[in-house]
Design an enzyme around this catalytic site. Structure first.
Site, PDB file in Angstrom:
ATOM      1  N   GLY A   8       0.824  -1.212   0.000  1.00 40.43           N
ATOM      2  CA  GLY A   8       0.000   0.000   0.000  1.00 40.43           C
ATOM      3  C   GLY A   8       0.847   1.245   0.000  1.00 40.43           C
ATOM      4  O   GLY A   8       0.543   2.242   0.680  1.00 40.43           O
ATOM      5  N   ARG A  33      -1.439  -0.753  -6.886  1.00 42.20           N
ATOM      6  CA  ARG A  33      -2.303  -1.389  -7.876  1.00 42.20           C
ATOM      7  C   ARG A  33      -1.794  -1.150  -9.298  1.00 42.20           C
ATOM      8  O   ARG A  33      -1.867  -2.021 -10.149  1.00 42.20           O
ATOM      9  CB  ARG A  33      -3.736  -0.858  -7.739  1.00 42.20           C
ATOM     10  CG  ARG A  33      -4.456  -1.284  -6.465  1.00 42.20           C
ATOM     11  CD  ARG A  33      -4.831  -2.751  -6.505  1.00 42.20           C
ATOM     12  NE  ARG A  33      -5.589  -3.146  -5.332  1.00 42.20           N
ATOM     13  CZ  ARG A  33      -6.901  -3.092  -5.244  1.00 42.20           C
ATOM     14  NH1 ARG A  33      -7.615  -2.603  -6.256  1.00 42.20           N
ATOM     15  NH2 ARG A  33      -7.512  -3.501  -4.154  1.00 42.20           N
ATOM     16  N   LEU A  61      -3.330  -7.461  -2.854  1.00 45.49           N
ATOM     17  CA  LEU A  61      -3.297  -8.291  -1.643  1.00 45.49           C
ATOM     18  C   LEU A  61      -3.920  -9.664  -1.850  1.00 45.49           C
ATOM     19  O   LEU A  61      -3.563 -10.623  -1.159  1.00 45.49           O
ATOM     20  CB  LEU A  61      -4.026  -7.575  -0.498  1.00 45.49           C
ATOM     21  CG  LEU A  61      -3.384  -6.304   0.058  1.00 45.49           C
ATOM     22  CD1 LEU A  61      -4.241  -5.739   1.178  1.00 45.49           C
ATOM     23  CD2 LEU A  61      -1.967  -6.565   0.554  1.00 45.49           C
ATOM     24  N   SER A  82      -4.463  -1.694   3.621  1.00 45.93           N
ATOM     25  CA  SER A  82      -5.748  -2.210   4.098  1.00 45.93           C
ATOM     26  C   SER A  82      -6.778  -1.149   3.772  1.00 45.93           C
ATOM     27  O   SER A  82      -6.528   0.043   3.977  1.00 45.93           O
ATOM     28  CB  SER A  82      -5.738  -2.467   5.609  1.00 45.93           C
ATOM     29  OG  SER A  82      -6.908  -3.155   6.012  1.00 45.93           O
ATOM     30  N   TYR A 166     -15.048  -2.367   9.555  1.00 50.92           N
ATOM     31  CA  TYR A 166     -13.631  -1.999   9.627  1.00 50.92           C
ATOM     32  C   TYR A 166     -12.987  -2.609  10.873  1.00 50.92           C
ATOM     33  O   TYR A 166     -11.910  -3.203  10.805  1.00 50.92           O
ATOM     34  CB  TYR A 166     -13.488  -0.475   9.645  1.00 50.92           C
ATOM     35  CG  TYR A 166     -12.055  -0.005   9.736  1.00 50.92           C
ATOM     36  CD1 TYR A 166     -11.183  -0.140   8.658  1.00 50.92           C
ATOM     37  CD2 TYR A 166     -11.574   0.587  10.902  1.00 50.92           C
ATOM     38  CE1 TYR A 166      -9.871   0.283   8.743  1.00 50.92           C
ATOM     39  CE2 TYR A 166     -10.267   1.023  10.994  1.00 50.92           C
ATOM     40  CZ  TYR A 166      -9.412   0.869   9.911  1.00 50.92           C
ATOM     41  OH  TYR A 166      -8.108   1.287  10.002  1.00 50.92           O
ATOM     42  N   LYS A 170      -9.952  -5.465  10.844  1.00 49.03           N
ATOM     43  CA  LYS A 170      -8.648  -5.207  11.445  1.00 49.03           C
ATOM     44  C   LYS A 170      -8.364  -6.155  12.608  1.00 49.03           C
ATOM     45  O   LYS A 170      -7.222  -6.583  12.800  1.00 49.03           O
ATOM     46  CB  LYS A 170      -8.568  -3.756  11.921  1.00 49.03           C
ATOM     47  CG  LYS A 170      -8.682  -2.720  10.825  1.00 49.03           C
ATOM     48  CD  LYS A 170      -7.615  -2.868   9.756  1.00 49.03           C
ATOM     49  CE  LYS A 170      -6.268  -2.363  10.154  1.00 49.03           C
ATOM     50  NZ  LYS A 170      -5.299  -2.319   9.018  1.00 49.03           N
TER      51      LYS A 170
END
Length: 339
Positions: A8, A33, A61, A82, A166, A170
């Site tokens: 990321g 990406r 990912l 993430s 979320y 996580k």
């Protein structure tokens, strides 16, 4: 030369991690990406030492082989990637996540599994996984009269019931990372930051920047001239990155670390901003009183972490918003994102 991979790399936190590790003499692999997307990743190529020591890899990912290619030759992995929905700092968990399995759960949970397995295959020595305070403090049974340390965990069933996807993503991902280290010969350390603020390197707006902008711009507030007075924990993105570097380089680091510097109510934060940079459209009325549980960073502080004064963060943050035009009327709030 020391070589690490940052997943990321083009995001808010990832960009600062790349910048810091380049400044410390590392060769850096960064997963993105699309390395050719100048809007999302062009800023990385402009970082100091990037031309000589930064290599961007096209990776996903959920694509194990692409991660293996990016991790090859690296002694460390900083797993930052993430998905963070734009509403994540608001008070309505899950409200803008139409397909949580695809948007949040799979990338966070399956993605972390792929990162760990690819690290094992590449014989990576150490992985630092960036988790979240959301993996610590979403639990109705938490004590209200004490700071939360690394022994506290979000209640996954409760987070599911409130559609806080979320927090679910996580928490499960972090648990998997720590359990993975027990089963395999790779050292894994996790870090749980609170709400991350500070200047941006990337051009694409992120969730917590929208939150701070809502303190300064009426169009970012659902209540117009008023806001709910919520006590939130904060940490500067640059201090978080210092912590990630510390955890990676320090052989004594182990397990889980909370990373949070300050805890302020909305009213207190706005007052601090207005005293340092008057003239913006700050809210005048603060309604209700609620609070996130306070977070304790003592374990990280004992390892040698330090954080900058809040005033420095606010000044740098506002300067960044001014220079990038984010304080112009009408920008950058999508009509559905209000706090």
């Amino acid at each position: 030369m020391k070589r690490v991979c940052v997943t990321g790399a083009g995001g808010y936190i990832g960009s600062w991690v790349v910048s810091l590790f380049l400044s410390k003499g590392y060769m850096v692999h960064g997963t993105v990406r699309d390395p050719c997307d100048e809007t999302k990743n062009g800023h990385l190529k402009k970082l100091e030492n990037a031309e000589e020591r930064l290599h961007l890899f096209k990776a996903d990912l959920l694509d194990f082989e692409s991660l293996c290619a990016a991790f090859a030759g690296c002694s460390g992995v900083l797993h930052v990637a993430s998905p963070v929905p734009l509403h994540v700092a608001s008070t309505v968990p899950g409200s803008h996540t139409p397909n949580p399995q695809v948007e949040l759960l799979d990338p966070a949970m399956l993605g972390t599994q792929n990162v760990l397995n690819a690290s094992l295959k590449a014989k990576v020595e150490k992985v630092v996984v960036v988790s979240s305070g959301a993996a610590v403090m979403v639990n109705p049974e938490l004590p209200s009269d004490m700071e939360l340390d690394e022994s506290f965990w979000t209640d996954i069933e409760y987070a599911n019931s409130t559609q806080n996807w979320y927090a679910v993503s996580k928490t499960i991902a972090e648990m998997e990372a720590l359990n993975f280290a027990k089963r395999h010969d790779v050292k894994v350390v996790t870090i749980c930051p609170s709400i991350v603020i500070g200047p941006m390197l990337q051009s694409i707006i992120n969730a917590t920047s929208l939150l701070l902008l809502s303190y300064m711009k009426e169009e970012g507030r659902s209540g117009g001239d008023s806001m709910e007075d919520i006590k939130r924990p904060y940490v500067d993105v640059r201090d978080l990155c210092d912590a990630i570097l510390l955890l990676y380089e320090n052989p004594e680091s182990n397990g889980r670390y909370i990373c949070s510097a300050y805890s302020l109510t909305t009213k207190e934060f706005v007052a601090k901003m207005e005293s340092l940079s008057p003239g913006y459209n700050y809210p005048k009325i603060f309604t209700g009183q609620s609070a996130y549980p306070p977070l304790n960073s003592e374990k990280l502080l004992k390892l040698g972490w330090n954080y900058r004064p809040l005033e420095e963060t606010i000044v740098d943050n506002i300067k960044n918003y001014e220079e990038t035009g984010l304080l112009e009327k009408g920008k950058p709030f999508p009509s559905t994102i209000t706090f």
